[in-house]
Scaffold this motif. Structure first.
Motif, PDB file in Angstrom:
ATOM      1  N   ALA A  43       0.832  -1.202   0.000  1.00  0.00           N
ATOM      2  CA  ALA A  43       0.000   0.000   0.000  1.00  0.00           C
ATOM      3  C   ALA A  43       0.867   1.252   0.000  1.00  0.00           C
ATOM      4  CB  ALA A  43      -0.912  -0.005   1.221  1.00  0.00           C
ATOM      5  N   GLY A  44       0.621   2.131  -0.962  1.00  0.00           N
ATOM      6  CA  GLY A  44       1.359   3.387  -1.048  1.00  0.00           C
ATOM      7  C   GLY A  44       2.682   3.312  -1.761  1.00  0.00           C
ATOM      8  N   ASP A  45       3.031   2.148  -2.312  1.00  0.00           N
ATOM      9  CA  ASP A  45       4.342   1.975  -2.943  1.00  0.00           C
ATOM     10  C   ASP A  45       4.356   2.538  -4.361  1.00  0.00           C
ATOM     11  OD1 ASP A  45       7.019   0.931  -2.978  1.00  0.00           O
ATOM     12  OD2 ASP A  45       6.309  -0.682  -4.273  1.00  0.00           O
ATOM     13  N   ARG A  46       5.322   3.418  -4.632  1.00  0.00           N
ATOM     14  CA  ARG A  46       5.571   3.972  -5.972  1.00  0.00           C
ATOM     15  C   ARG A  46       4.299   4.535  -6.599  1.00  0.00           C
ATOM     16  NH1 ARG A  46       9.042  -0.474  -5.271  1.00  0.00           N
ATOM     17  NH2 ARG A  46      11.225  -0.050  -5.787  1.00  0.00           N
ATOM     18  N   ARG A  47       3.650   5.417  -5.862  1.00  0.00           N
ATOM     19  CA  ARG A  47       2.438   6.058  -6.364  1.00  0.00           C
ATOM     20  C   ARG A  47       2.717   7.419  -6.987  1.00  0.00           C
ATOM     21  NH1 ARG A  47       1.259   1.407  -5.461  1.00  0.00           N
ATOM     22  NH2 ARG A  47      -0.733   0.691  -4.606  1.00  0.00           N
ATOM     23  N   TRP A  48       3.965   7.884  -6.846  1.00  0.00           N
ATOM     24  CA  TRP A  48       4.350   9.165  -7.432  1.00  0.00           C
ATOM     25  C   TRP A  48       5.710   9.014  -8.119  1.00  0.00           C
ATOM     26  CZ3 TRP A  48       1.029  13.278  -7.282  1.00  0.00           C
ATOM     27  CH2 TRP A  48      -0.035  13.173  -6.375  1.00  0.00           C
ATOM     28  N   ALA A  49       5.938   9.826  -9.127  1.00  0.00           N
ATOM     29  CA  ALA A  49       7.229   9.829  -9.821  1.00  0.00           C
ATOM     30  C   ALA A  49       7.452  11.199 -10.420  1.00  0.00           C
ATOM     31  CB  ALA A  49       7.264   8.769 -10.918  1.00  0.00           C
ATOM     32  N   PHE A  50       8.715  11.482 -10.727  1.00  0.00           N
ATOM     33  CA  PHE A  50       9.054  12.719 -11.424  1.00  0.00           C
ATOM     34  C   PHE A  50       9.454  12.381 -12.855  1.00  0.00           C
ATOM     35  CE2 PHE A  50       9.225  14.082  -7.075  1.00  0.00           C
ATOM     36  CZ  PHE A  50       8.736  15.384  -7.134  1.00  0.00           C
ATOM     37  N   LEU A  51       8.995  13.234 -13.770  1.00  0.00           N
ATOM     38  CA  LEU A  51       9.269  13.054 -15.192  1.00  0.00           C
ATOM     39  C   LEU A  51      10.425  13.931 -15.625  1.00  0.00           C
ATOM     40  CD1 LEU A  51       5.605  13.119 -16.545  1.00  0.00           C
ATOM     41  CD2 LEU A  51       7.010  11.113 -16.047  1.00  0.00           C
TER      42      LEU A  51
END
Length: 241
Positions: A43-51
């Motif tokens: 739960a909550g793993d790698r839900r955001w990233a930068f491009l």
């Protein structure tokens, strides 16, 4: 007269030593004692990233440690795992300044033209969960002559195996495992890249770490998917299902 015999309890493969999630792809892990695992992993793993700036024309648009090793020094924390929106994700910089994950200043610090994206189902390299044993980590760090540091390999699950034998987890590929109330299927060997050369404590690179895998086709650890969602916690035993 026949006596009924009770089957002995199965022997555990090992114990879950550490459990991590990565709220922001390629940033430092957040250690947790217990977590829910589902089809999309922890739960909550790698839900955001930068491009990256050139993300529109690049087949792999994400900014990672390969591009910017100092990303591993940025520490993301998820305050509400069940609702990993921007208001619940805080990022601490190497200098200790804290930002909301969607603060434009954080993106600016990471590079010109860098921008944030939300990953609604998580962004995993191959499968929702990665697993490696303490013995495998110890062996590879010994070969490369670097300090023992599991976070070089960025696992979700670090297992202390009963046999304490490096690469024992290779034998689990194709099997299902019981951990806590969850059932996992080990699907693949984990192919490694130059990211494991980066020391997560300093961001310095040591090419000898990846070279330590030349006899193993650059594979270490395994990838798994979730057959039965459930809760897992450090200290729990892992069994063949």
């Amino acid at each position: 007269m026949n006596e009924s015999r009770q089957s002995p309890d199965p022997a555990p493969l090992g114990v879950l030593s550490r459990l991590w999630r990565y709220p922001v792809k390629s940033m430092a892990a957040e250690a947790v004692e217990r977590a829910e695992v589902s089809w999309h992993g922890v739960a909550g793993d790698r839900r955001w990233a930068f491009l990256r700036r050139d993300s529109e024309t690049n087949g792999f648009p994400y900014l990672t440690i390969r591009d910017e090793p100092r990303m591993c020094l940025y520490r993301a924390e998820l305050t509400e795992p069940a609702r990993p929106d921007a208001s619940s994700v805080r990022v601490s910089t190497p200098e200790g300044t804290r930002y909301a994950v969607d603060d434009p200043e954080l993106a600016r610090r990471l590079g010109d033209g860098v921008r944030l994206t939300r990953l609604r189902r998580g962004m995993h390299d191959a499968m929702p969960l990665s697993l490696i044993s303490t013995a495998t980590v110890a062996e590879l760090c010994r070969r490369a002559d670097v300090p023992y540091e599991p976070q070089r390999f960025r696992p979700n699950l670090l297992v202390e195996t009963t046999e304490d034998r490096p690469f024992a987890e290779d034998e689990w590929v194709g099997r299902t495992l019981a951990l806590g109330s969850a059932v996992l299927r080990v699907d693949l060997h984990d192919p490694r890249c130059v990211m494991i050369n980066t020391d997560p404590r300093t961001s310095e690179t040591t090419p000898a770490v990846l070279r330590a895998l030349t006899d193993r086709r650059a594979q270490a650890g395994v990838y798994a998917s979730v057959v039965t969602p459930g809760s897992v916690a450090t200290g729990e035993k892992l069994f063949l299902n």
